[in-house]
Scaffold this active site. Structure first.
Site, short mmCIF file in Angstrom:
data_model
loop_
_atom_site.label_atom_id
_atom_site.label_comp_id
_atom_site.label_asym_id
_atom_site.label_seq_id
_atom_site.Cartn_x
_atom_site.Cartn_y
_atom_site.Cartn_z
N CYS A 72 0.81 -1.23 0.00
CA CYS A 72 0.00 0.00 0.00
C CYS A 72 0.84 1.27 0.00
CB CYS A 72 -0.92 0.03 1.22
SG CYS A 72 -1.97 -1.40 1.32
N ASN A 80 -10.10 -0.41 0.36
CA ASN A 80 -8.64 -0.32 0.33
C ASN A 80 -8.15 -0.81 -1.03
OD1 ASN A 80 -5.89 -0.68 0.63
ND2 ASN A 80 -6.01 -1.75 2.58
N HIS A 132 -3.60 6.81 3.51
CA HIS A 132 -3.97 5.54 2.89
C HIS A 132 -5.37 5.16 3.34
CE1 HIS A 132 -3.99 1.58 1.39
NE2 HIS A 132 -3.80 0.98 2.55
#
Ligand code: ACO
Length: 345
Positions: free
Chosen positions: A132, A302, A272
């Protein structure tokens, strides 16, 4: 003032005097697939509820790529939008970096496939794997290539087809992830706005918190690996959560310290997009107001390396950020990896 000093904010790189070279983001773009998978759709697939997913994560829906739509397709669409915004043709791109944990294939790199799709025949191309955190790692690498006078125009993409590595029978993980891509063009702009500083970090001691056991050299595909469901992502949610908050806060504070910037001077914080509770905890510990935090995980979940790239595109194109304002990107992911970047837009 040294040639690479920012006109408004302290640029820690100015002391190195890079002949005034700065990687300025001249265009951003994003692409998400059309298919929407809602929490109520997931209620029909695993033992979960809209209420659980919403209160524990903040996610309401996510996008899922078509069976014949791959990471390179999404990456190329996002790239073409960023190129259009920057007024850059494929021929002008010197380097393509694709941050992804879901490449089309183990090799060749997805970046090479993107190079072909967008007609960037002059460009060098490679993939970057920092889960990520990949988009911030990519921005910093692009910046370094620009400051070192190696390249003038770099395309950085975060792109994921996480639906291809999610275990749709595991309620602990399948409700969290989505597909999509975001891209940025960085160009050398003397004495201009750009990436003021970036922090990157990693901790391989905790690689077992978030990983995919199968498909690599340690566990190549076999009948056993497939029946053992080893080609799906695994995550220790609670532990990951704890480390995410700590690492994101530390990285964000370090970028602010380097640039002698107070959190109140930052127009938009783009964290994030993994979990609303992580975002709120990070915001609170940084002393940010809720209005400074950019959140779109309710719509996309996500999307790993694509997460802050898609959010940056939305923040810019919705008018949330104007030229000259400060943006703080802050990320965390498998590896473990983390990072933060302060951008003078
Ligand atoms: N629906 C209903 N119940 C569920 C679900 C679900 N989808 N998933 C888990 N549960 C249950 C669990 O089984 C558990 O039940 P039990 O108490 O009977 O054992 C209970 O809910 C609580 O589970 P926890 O894991 O304690 O829930 P938590 O509050 O920690 O939330 C979550 C889980 C959302 C995964 C959270 O821990 C999180 O967001 N972690 C961090 C994720 C992250 O940041 N990842 C990094 C980036 S990702 C990347 O790099 C690719």
């Amino acid at each position: 003032m040294s040639p690479s000093s920012s006109p408004k904010f302290k640029n820690p790189r100015a002391r190195h005097n890079f002949q005034g070279r700065t990687g300025s983001i001249t265009g951003v773009g994003a692409y998400v697939p059309t298919r929407v998978l809602t929490n109520s759709d997931l209620e029909k697939m695993v033992d979960t509820s809209d209420e659980w997913i919403t209160t524990r994560t903040g996610i309401k829906e996510r996008r899922i790529a078509a069976a014949d739509e791959f990471t390179s397709d999404m990456a190329s669409k996002a790239a073409q939008r960023a190129m259009k915004a920057a007024g850059v043709t494929g021929e002008q791109i010197d380097l393509i970096i694709v941050a992804t944990i879901t490449p089309d294939m183990v090799f060749p790199s997805t970046a090479c496939l993107v190079q072909q799709k967008i007609g960037a025949r002059r460009a060098a191309a490679f993939d970057l794997e920092a889960a990520c955190s990949g988009f911030i790692y990519g921005l910093e690498i692009a910046q370094q290539f620009i400051m070192s006078q190696t390249y003038d125009t770099v395309l950085v993409i975060g792109a994921e087809k996480l639906s291809s590595i999610v275990d749709w029978k595991d309620r602990n993980t399948c409700v969290l992830f989505g597909d999509g891509a975001g891209a940025a063009i960085l160009q050398n702009r003397a004495n201009s706005h750009g990436l003021l500083t970036a922090v990157m970090g990693a901790d391989g001691d905790k690689s077992d918190l978030l990983y995919m056991p199968g498909g690599g050299s340690r566990c190549p595909a076999s009948m056993e690996s497939v029946s053992g469901r080893l080609h799906f992502l695994r995550m220790e949610g609670k532990e990951t959560f704890k480390h995410a908050v700590q690492a994101m806060v530390k990285a964000a504070k370090e970028t602010l310290r380097r640039c002698e910037v107070n959190i109140s001077q930052v127009k938009c914080i783009i964290p994030h997009q993994a979990n609303r509770r992580i975002i709120d905890a990070v915001g609170e510990r940084l002393g940010a107001t809720p209005g400074q935090l950019f959140v779109n995980l309710d719509r996309y979940g996500n999307t790993s390396a694509a997460s802050v790239a898609i959010a940056l595109d939305e923040a810019v194109n919705s008018g949330r950020i104007q030229r000259g304002e400060l943006i703080l990107l802050v990320v965390f992911g498998g590896g473990l990896t983390w990072g933060a970047a302060l951008i003078e837009w």
